[in-house]
Motif scaffolding. Structure first.
Motif, short mmCIF file in Angstrom:
data_model
loop_
_atom_site.label_atom_id
_atom_site.label_comp_id
_atom_site.label_asym_id
_atom_site.label_seq_id
_atom_site.Cartn_x
_atom_site.Cartn_y
_atom_site.Cartn_z
N ASP A 40 46.94 119.45 -7.35
CA ASP A 40 47.75 119.07 -6.20
C ASP A 40 46.95 118.20 -5.23
O ASP A 40 45.71 118.21 -5.22
CB ASP A 40 48.24 120.32 -5.46
CG ASP A 40 49.42 120.98 -6.14
OD1 ASP A 40 49.77 120.54 -7.26
OD2 ASP A 40 49.98 121.93 -5.57
N ASN A 92 53.76 116.68 -4.73
CA ASN A 92 53.19 117.47 -5.82
C ASN A 92 54.29 118.04 -6.72
O ASN A 92 55.33 118.47 -6.23
CB ASN A 92 52.33 118.60 -5.26
CG ASN A 92 51.10 118.07 -4.54
OD1 ASN A 92 50.42 117.18 -5.03
ND2 ASN A 92 50.82 118.62 -3.35
N THR A 93 54.03 118.04 -8.01
CA THR A 93 55.00 118.47 -9.02
C THR A 93 54.45 119.68 -9.77
O THR A 93 53.29 120.06 -9.58
CB THR A 93 55.27 117.33 -10.02
OG1 THR A 93 54.09 117.12 -10.81
CG2 THR A 93 55.65 116.05 -9.29
N TYR A 101 53.41 119.64 -12.53
CA TYR A 101 52.41 119.10 -13.47
C TYR A 101 51.15 118.74 -12.69
O TYR A 101 50.75 119.47 -11.79
CB TYR A 101 53.02 117.91 -14.21
CG TYR A 101 54.33 118.25 -14.85
CD1 TYR A 101 54.38 118.99 -16.03
CD2 TYR A 101 55.55 117.90 -14.24
CE1 TYR A 101 55.60 119.34 -16.60
CE2 TYR A 101 56.76 118.26 -14.80
CZ TYR A 101 56.79 118.97 -15.99
OH TYR A 101 57.98 119.33 -16.55
N GLU A 159 48.68 116.01 -10.36
CA GLU A 159 48.53 114.81 -9.55
C GLU A 159 47.04 114.46 -9.50
O GLU A 159 46.19 115.36 -9.59
CB GLU A 159 49.07 115.03 -8.13
CG GLU A 159 50.56 114.80 -7.99
CD GLU A 159 51.38 115.79 -8.78
OE1 GLU A 159 52.26 115.36 -9.56
OE2 GLU A 159 51.16 117.01 -8.65
N GLU A 160 46.74 113.18 -9.34
CA GLU A 160 45.34 112.75 -9.39
C GLU A 160 45.19 111.39 -8.72
O GLU A 160 46.18 110.72 -8.42
CB GLU A 160 44.88 112.69 -10.87
CG GLU A 160 43.41 112.39 -11.10
CD GLU A 160 42.49 113.37 -10.39
OE1 GLU A 160 42.24 113.14 -9.18
OE2 GLU A 160 42.03 114.34 -11.03
N SER A 193 48.49 109.16 -8.71
CA SER A 193 48.97 109.26 -10.08
C SER A 193 49.55 110.64 -10.31
O SER A 193 49.08 111.63 -9.74
CB SER A 193 47.84 108.99 -11.07
OG SER A 193 47.41 107.64 -10.97
N SER A 194 50.57 110.70 -11.14
CA SER A 194 51.25 111.96 -11.39
C SER A 194 51.76 112.01 -12.82
O SER A 194 52.20 111.01 -13.38
CB SER A 194 52.42 112.15 -10.42
OG SER A 194 53.16 113.33 -10.72
N GLU A 195 51.71 113.22 -13.38
CA GLU A 195 52.33 113.46 -14.69
C GLU A 195 53.80 113.80 -14.53
O GLU A 195 54.52 113.89 -15.54
CB GLU A 195 51.62 114.63 -15.39
CG GLU A 195 50.18 114.37 -15.75
CD GLU A 195 49.50 115.59 -16.34
OE1 GLU A 195 48.92 115.47 -17.43
OE2 GLU A 195 49.54 116.67 -15.69
N HIS A 252 57.42 113.49 -11.66
CA HIS A 252 58.35 112.48 -11.15
C HIS A 252 58.98 111.74 -12.34
O HIS A 252 59.32 112.36 -13.33
CB HIS A 252 57.65 111.55 -10.17
CG HIS A 252 57.05 112.28 -9.01
ND1 HIS A 252 57.81 112.95 -8.08
CD2 HIS A 252 55.74 112.48 -8.64
CE1 HIS A 252 57.02 113.51 -7.17
NE2 HIS A 252 55.76 113.25 -7.50
N SER A 298 57.57 109.69 -14.54
CA SER A 298 56.50 109.11 -15.35
C SER A 298 57.04 108.70 -16.72
O SER A 298 57.92 109.35 -17.28
CB SER A 298 55.38 110.14 -15.52
OG SER A 298 54.49 109.73 -16.55
N TYR A 336 49.77 110.17 -16.92
CA TYR A 336 49.77 109.90 -15.47
C TYR A 336 50.28 108.50 -15.21
O TYR A 336 49.79 107.52 -15.78
CB TYR A 336 48.35 110.02 -14.91
CG TYR A 336 47.85 111.43 -14.70
CD1 TYR A 336 48.17 112.14 -13.55
CD2 TYR A 336 47.05 112.05 -15.66
CE1 TYR A 336 47.69 113.43 -13.35
CE2 TYR A 336 46.57 113.34 -15.47
CZ TYR A 336 46.90 114.02 -14.31
OH TYR A 336 46.43 115.30 -14.12
#
Length: 678
Positions: A324, A344-345, A347, A349-350, A364-366, A368, A370, A374
């Motif tokens: 997160d 935050n999901t 999965y 976030e980075e 970046s997120s895995e 939403h 995507s 990511y």
């Protein structure tokens, strides 16, 4: 089904299975030595592959060597494909997995899922969806629900990819070049707001420890730096000690002015350190406090433009997903706050990055929408909340992991790392040029108007040549020097909100070069104060209305020592129109002047008012005198001895610029003080 068709299908299946070639003597009677060598390569590859966790990177070259000898072994092809799926070159997995399936359709219960992954990573959305759906019946056992959820997510990612690819982002994506990229892995770029400095992480053979990571086989990470010159980027140099050490050292964040850097170290599960640039040398990185670093893994972070707060990524307990994004006031006492479910999901976030405008976040997120792994997203903080994250789109994002994206203050250039066919070795750093919605880009030759103000800065305004930027921030930069010696000074730059009489942030010019850079988000009446012990302060004003477009302003500042006869313009004193009534926005500047009088008991000043040549000279002189008196009255009311102050109104008789231009007239309308005794 007709009997003839059934027989044909059975024969085809038999042929497919029969094509699988084992590493056996009977198969290679004419090349026994080649067979033995290939068997040794398979055995060595298996030893790496079968470790816990598997060492895919070490196994892969051995498997590829064996595959050259025998390209028709299903097990070997599948393992090569699996190694690529766990590498930086994931799309390369597809032909090997397809080959394994052609040789033996029953090679692995996960074969359709693996085929789906390979197709997915190559942007073959429809075919990938079909394979993922074919993999669903294979989901049996205690992990069935998790596996089906994974398949469902993969299918949704492919559907996202189909939509995003149909409306691609208008960008150029170019390799940043050999001055920065190397035959080794180069990644994690961070930049100063004006793109004059780039720092990044690399695994090169000249790393500080010169040792290899036993788990990956690659050299340990070090931080490198390059500066932009008239001819391009300078050759990257290893920062060496004390930033880099024998282990992994990776840069993850840089303050907009390039004077503070965030470094990731493998300590305490993965922590964030902060290093400060003093002159030309970086100081030893210091561990950040326990409200940031925990026993969990803190992997990336970004400063806010004022340098007071930090956004960072952690996998600590209590989060919404596997990783997160949090925000914390660096020197405060409160805990780090999770940004919530808008960002935050469930999965991961980075790679968080905050734009110098202070309100636009990239991460970046895995989750939403995507399209796989990511993806890079953008969200804006407005009206007290974060907007729904927006996918930056194809081709910036791909079905693979796209992480650690940063963008210039102008919004014209982004930087990230990627495995691409035009790379120079391993992962390379790329520059993204955003083209906007119109084509072709139109060159703008007009200077950007910074702000309406009593006495604006009249310096070189570097307007972007492509008028596509939508960022709402002004970059003020330059060099602070001693007026007499012309030598650089390590001065302090205070940024004040004049409307609130509130210090927003303080920065320091570089000790060696005197260079400074300040990010000024739109929507504030800023007072900029440059101060150094032994010198009189220098002030500038930037009144940036909400929505003011991006601009860069170069302002070199020469500080004056306290000597009789020296004059200083008070750029943050404001009066009501055509009156001598001080506006509340003047408070910070007046308090600064009062403080100077208190700290220098022998100081005597003349406060003077000046106008342009518009209107009657007699009226202008009277107005300027009344305004100068208003300043003196304020200081006396605050306790300054009246005998130390005089005032005068000079009207338009002492211009500092031409009265033939609007800008010149603005400069001539001013309040200043002159040292008459010390």
């Amino acid at each position: 089904m007709p009997r003839i068709l059934l027989i044909a299908l059975l024969l085809l299946a038999h042929v497919a299975v029969a094509q699988n070639v084992e590493f056996e003597k009977d198969r290679f009677k004419s090349d026994k030595d080649g067979l033995k060598e290939a068997q040794r390569e398979v055995k060595t590859g298996d030893e790496w592959y079968d470790l816990d966790p598997p060492r895919y990177e070490q196994a892969l070259p051995h498997y590829l060597a064996a595959q050259k000898f025998n390209p028709n072994n299903a097990r070997l092809n599948l393992r090569i494909g699996d190694c690529y799926l766990h590498s930086g070159y994931k799309p390369r997995a597809l032909p090997y997995i397809q080959k394994a399936y052609q040789l033996n359709a029953d090679i692995d219960p996960r074969i359709h899922y693996l085929l789906g992954q390979g197709l997915h990573l190559n942007g073959k959305w429809t075919e990938a969806i079909a394979e993922y759906k074919a993999a669903q019946p294979a989901a049996t056992g205690k992990n069935t629900a998790a596996f089906l959820a994974s398949i469902s997510k993969k299918i949704k990612e492919c559907e996202n990819g189909q939509k995003l690819e149909k409306a691609p982002s208008r960008v150029f994506i170019d390799n940043i070049g050999a001055a920065i990229n190397s035959p080794y892995a180069d990644y994690g770029p961070v930049i100063s707001a004006d793109e004059s400095v780039i720092l990044f992480t690399s695994r090169r053979d000249n790393s500080t420890g010169k040792e290899r990571d036993p788990e990956t086989g690659g050299f340990f990470e070090d931080v490198y730096q390059s500066t932009r010159t008239a001819s391009g980027w300078s050759p990257a140099r290893n920062l060496g000690k004390p930033v880099n050490n024998e282990g992994h050292d990776a840069t993850v964040g840089l303050a907009p002015d390039g004077q503070r850097m965030l470094v990731y170290v493998e300590d305490n599960g993965g922590d964030l350190n902060e290093a400060e640039l003093r002159g030309a040398a970086w100081r030893k990185p210091e561990k950040m406090n326990s409200r940031i670093n925990t026993r969990a893994h803190e992997s990336s972070a970004a400063f806010t433009p004022d340098g007071r707060s930090l956004y960072f990524v952690s996998d600590k307990q209590g989060g919404i997903g596997s990783r997160d994004i949090y925000k914390v006031e660096i020197n405060g006492r409160g805990p780090a706050l999770n940004l919530g479910t808008t960002i935050n999901t469930p999965y991961g976030e980075e790679g968080v990055f905050l734009h110098p405008d202070g309100k636009t976040m990239y991460f970046s997120s895995e989750g939403h929408n995507s399209m796989g792994g990511y993806d890079i997203f953008k969200s804006v903080f407005e009206n007290g909340k974060w907007s729904e994250p927006e996918n930056l789109g194809w081709p910036i994002n791909t079905p693979d992991d796209d992480v650690f994206f940063v963008i210039s203050a102008s919004g014209r250039h982004g930087y990230y790392s990627s495995f691409r066919d035009d790379g120079l070795g391993g992962k390379d750093i790329y520059q993204i040029t955003f083209l906007g919605t119109e084509k072709p880009p139109v060159l703008s030759q007009e200077d950007q108007l910074l702000a309406s103000r009593a006495q604006p800065v009249k310096e070189a305004s570097l307007a972007p040549p492509v008028p596509i930027a939508t960022t709402q921030v002004t970059i003020l930069k330059g060099i602070v020097t001693d007026e007499a010696s012309k030598l650089p000074l390590e001065a302090t730059i205070d940024v004040v909100d004049n409307s609130r009489n509130e210090l927003i942030a303080s920065f320091r010019a570089n000790a060696q070069s005197g260079r400074y850079l300040v990010s000024l988000p739109s929507g504030v009446n800023y007072g900029i104060v440059v101060r150094q012990e032994g010198y009189l302060f220098h002030s500038e004003n930037f009144d940036l209305p909400a929505g003011a477009a991006y601009s860069e302003v170069v302002k070199d500042i020469a500080l004056k020592k306290l000597d009789v006869g020296v004059k200083v313009v008070l750029n943050n004193i404001f009066f009501d129109f055509d009156k001598a009534t001080l506006r509340k926005e003047s408070t910070a500047e007046l308090e600064r002047l009062q403080k100077l009088m208190v700290e220098t008991p022998a100081l005597r000043l003349e406060i003077s008012g000046h106008t342009d040549n518009v209107g009657q000279a007699v009226y202008n002189k009277d107005l300027s005198q009344r305004r100068a008196k208003a300043v003196v009255d304020y200081l006396v009311a605050k306790g300054t001895d009246k005998a130390r102050l005089t005032f005068a109104g000079y009207g338009d008789t002492q211009p500092v610029a031409t009265n033939n231009t609007k800008g010149g007239r603005q400069l001539n309308r001013r309040t200043e003080f002159k040292v008459t005794g010390k």
